[in-house]
Design an enzyme around this catalytic site. Structure first.
Site: not given
Ligand code: AMP
Length: 215
Positions: A13, A94, A128, A161, A172
């Site tokens: 994404k 989410r 990644r 990360r 996740r």
């Molecule tokens: P991402 O970079 O989108 O994989 O997000 C990394 C982490 O940020 C996730 O595993 C969550 O801990 C937090 N996070 C990101 N977006 C959200 C969301 N919309 N709601 C809740 N937690 C989020």
């Protein structure tokens, strides 16, 4: 064009969004900022702001930040001038409550659902690497930085990360299946969902994206 990018972690994404920003800006003649809630949380953690201190342990564990905090953050971001004409929401909503809240403060045009099998997700997340400076994503096999550990775009440090480490990845994916996947049915029911095959390489996914809109 107001877009949501939906799909499991590692579906690509963020990588596609970085490309789509320019495509959409050109097609519609206005900015389309890439708004990634994960990137906003990671920047807050790096800056050690109150938000960062609150969410660091949650991100490291692979669980979700609470809906209230996340919704407020997105509502504020979408109210800014540059997001008036369009945006790409990457990683938000989410949960169903987040999607319901979003419907109250913005009108989404389309939801692109990034379709990808589990094995491909595991392969992508395992390799990644991310730039600490500009957030650009690399991959140790498919898209290496020219110089090891250094970002091609801004010279920043390229790192893994914490939540791309194996235990957090499993968590996740579980969280995705339990809390986020129900959004597929939610948006399909509203007639907003378009599937994008996210398995091929970036160039092909860009083509799939253009066809899905179309732009
Ligand atoms: P991402 O970079 O989108 O994989 O997000 C990394 C982490 O940020 C996730 O595993 C969550 O801990 C937090 N996070 C990101 N977006 C959200 C969301 N919309 N709601 C809740 N937690 C989020």
């Amino acid at each position: 064009m107001k877009l949501i990018f939906l799909g499991p972690p590692g579906a690509g994404k963020g990588t596609l969004a970085a490309r789509a920003v320019g495509i959409l800006e050109k097609a519609y003649g206005m900015p389309h900022p890439h708004i990634s809630t994960g990137a906003i949380f990671r920047a807050a953690i790096a800056a050690q702001s109150p938000l960062g201190l609150k969410v660091k342990a949650i991100l490291d564990s692979g669980k979700l930040v609470d809906d209230g905090t996340t919704i407020e953050l997105v509502q504020e971001r979408l109210a800014r001038e540059d997001a008036r004409g369009g945006y790409i929401l990457d990683g938000f909503p989410r949960t169903i409550p987040q999607a319901e809240a979003l419907a109250g403060f913005s009108h989404v045009d389309r939801v692109l659902n990034f379709d990808i099998p589990n094995e491909a997700v595991l392969e992508r997340l395992g390799g990644r690497r991310v730039c600490r400076g500009c957030g650009h994503n690399f991959h140790i096999v498919f898209d290496k930085p020219k110089q090891d550990g250094v970002c091609d775009h801004c010279g920043g440090e390229v790192y893994t990360r914490d939540d791309d480490k194996p235990e957090a990845v499993q968590k996740r994916l579980e969280v995705y299946r339990a809390q986020t996947a129900p959004l597929i049915g939610f948006y399909r029911g509203k007639g907003l969902l378009t599937n994008v095959d996210a398995r091929p390489d970036v160039e092909q996914v860009v083509e799939n994206f253009k066809k899905a809109l179309p732009v």
